[in-house]
Design a protein around this motif. Sequence first.
Motif, PDB file in Angstrom:
ATOM      1  N   GLN A  14       0.772  -1.114   0.006  1.00  0.00           N
ATOM      2  CA  GLN A  14      -0.155  -0.048   0.028  1.00  0.00           C
ATOM      3  C   GLN A  14       0.916   1.229   0.007  1.00  0.00           C
ATOM      4  OE1 GLN A  14      -3.217   0.281  -0.571  1.00  0.00           O
ATOM      5  NE2 GLN A  14      -2.932   2.482  -0.694  1.00  0.00           N
ATOM      6  N   SER A  15       2.049   1.130   0.635  1.00  0.00           N
ATOM      7  CA  SER A  15       3.039   2.508   0.498  1.00  0.00           C
ATOM      8  C   SER A  15       3.435   2.730  -0.746  1.00  0.00           C
ATOM      9  CB  SER A  15       3.917   2.363   1.553  1.00  0.00           C
ATOM     10  OG  SER A  15       5.005   1.366   1.179  1.00  0.00           O
ATOM     11  N   ARG A  17       1.739   1.913  -3.711  1.00  0.00           N
ATOM     12  CA  ARG A  17       0.532   2.346  -4.356  1.00  0.00           C
ATOM     13  C   ARG A  17       0.101   4.077  -3.925  1.00  0.00           C
ATOM     14  NH1 ARG A  17      -1.385  -1.885  -6.894  1.00  0.00           N
ATOM     15  NH2 ARG A  17      -1.288  -3.925  -5.757  1.00  0.00           N
ATOM     16  N   THR A  18       0.466   4.138  -2.930  1.00  0.00           N
ATOM     17  CA  THR A  18       0.337   5.543  -2.346  1.00  0.00           C
ATOM     18  C   THR A  18       1.309   6.565  -3.210  1.00  0.00           C
ATOM     19  OG1 THR A  18      -0.865   4.948  -0.294  1.00  0.00           O
ATOM     20  CG2 THR A  18       0.105   7.291  -0.372  1.00  0.00           C
ATOM     21  N   HIS A  21       0.545   7.871  -6.526  1.00  0.00           N
ATOM     22  CA  HIS A  21      -0.126   9.045  -6.834  1.00  0.00           C
ATOM     23  C   HIS A  21       0.362  10.284  -6.674  1.00  0.00           C
ATOM     24  CE1 HIS A  21      -3.368   6.142  -7.846  1.00  0.00           C
ATOM     25  NE2 HIS A  21      -3.016   5.391  -6.792  1.00  0.00           N
ATOM     26  N   THR A  24      -0.625  12.389  -3.556  1.00  0.00           N
ATOM     27  CA  THR A  24      -0.418  12.058  -2.088  1.00  0.00           C
ATOM     28  C   THR A  24       0.922  11.639  -1.794  1.00  0.00           C
ATOM     29  OG1 THR A  24      -0.890   9.758  -2.851  1.00  0.00           O
ATOM     30  CG2 THR A  24      -2.808  10.942  -1.999  1.00  0.00           C
ATOM     31  N   ALA A  25       2.129  11.684  -2.715  1.00  0.00           N
ATOM     32  CA  ALA A  25       3.214  11.165  -2.484  1.00  0.00           C
ATOM     33  C   ALA A  25       4.115  12.315  -1.984  1.00  0.00           C
ATOM     34  CB  ALA A  25       3.866  10.750  -3.799  1.00  0.00           C
ATOM     35  N   GLU A  90       7.106   1.785   4.917  1.00  0.00           N
ATOM     36  CA  GLU A  90       6.878   3.017   4.419  1.00  0.00           C
ATOM     37  C   GLU A  90       7.735   2.878   3.198  1.00  0.00           C
ATOM     38  OE1 GLU A  90       7.957   6.470   6.497  1.00  0.00           O
ATOM     39  OE2 GLU A  90       6.521   5.935   8.351  1.00  0.00           O
TER      40      GLU A  90
END
Length: 189
Positions: A14-15, A17-18, A21, A24-25, A90
């Motif tokens: 998920q880290s 995938r975030t 974007h 959000t990065a 992270e």
Amino acid sequence: MPLRIPSAPATAEQSVRTALHPGTARTPVPAHLLGEPPRLVLPLPLHRLTPVSSLTEPPRAGLTGWRFLLERDGRTVGAAETAFTADGWEFSHFLEGPFIASTERAVRLAEALPTPYQPRLLSIPELYMLTLWLHADLEAEPTAGDPLPDDLLVPLAPAPPGIAADRPVRTDALLPLVTSRVAPLGLAS
């Protein structure tokens, strides 16, 4: 034989995938990764060979993160790495360069071997060396353990001088050579 690809922690995945974007990065997304987010494929735990303190002790490795290849339209376009922090997994950074294509070659080579393995990555920073570590214990926790004598290491290109890239070598044959190159001067004699 097929490799037994380990599952990465959901929070590590998920880290990444975030991070893909842009809104959000915390880290800028490389231009070639913008647009439709690439798929995360081939999650591999990344271990680091611990510094050598004795030429007679067996090699030790410690988990430093997870690396994911990034694929779009059936083609690898990069990689992303995570690190474990006090807050959990992270995103660390995006990667490009020759180790990505070499990882793909090494995985194809490993899939053609007659014995199944659990793939991992083993970094030897003192030599600027990265290997595909083919762990013989298929049931082992992928985030723990040390290289076993009958494990295979496939040095990724570019490999240090005198070490052939893209060729599997038993750990008990390659690590003494590597260890002797990274041993502190007082241990080498």
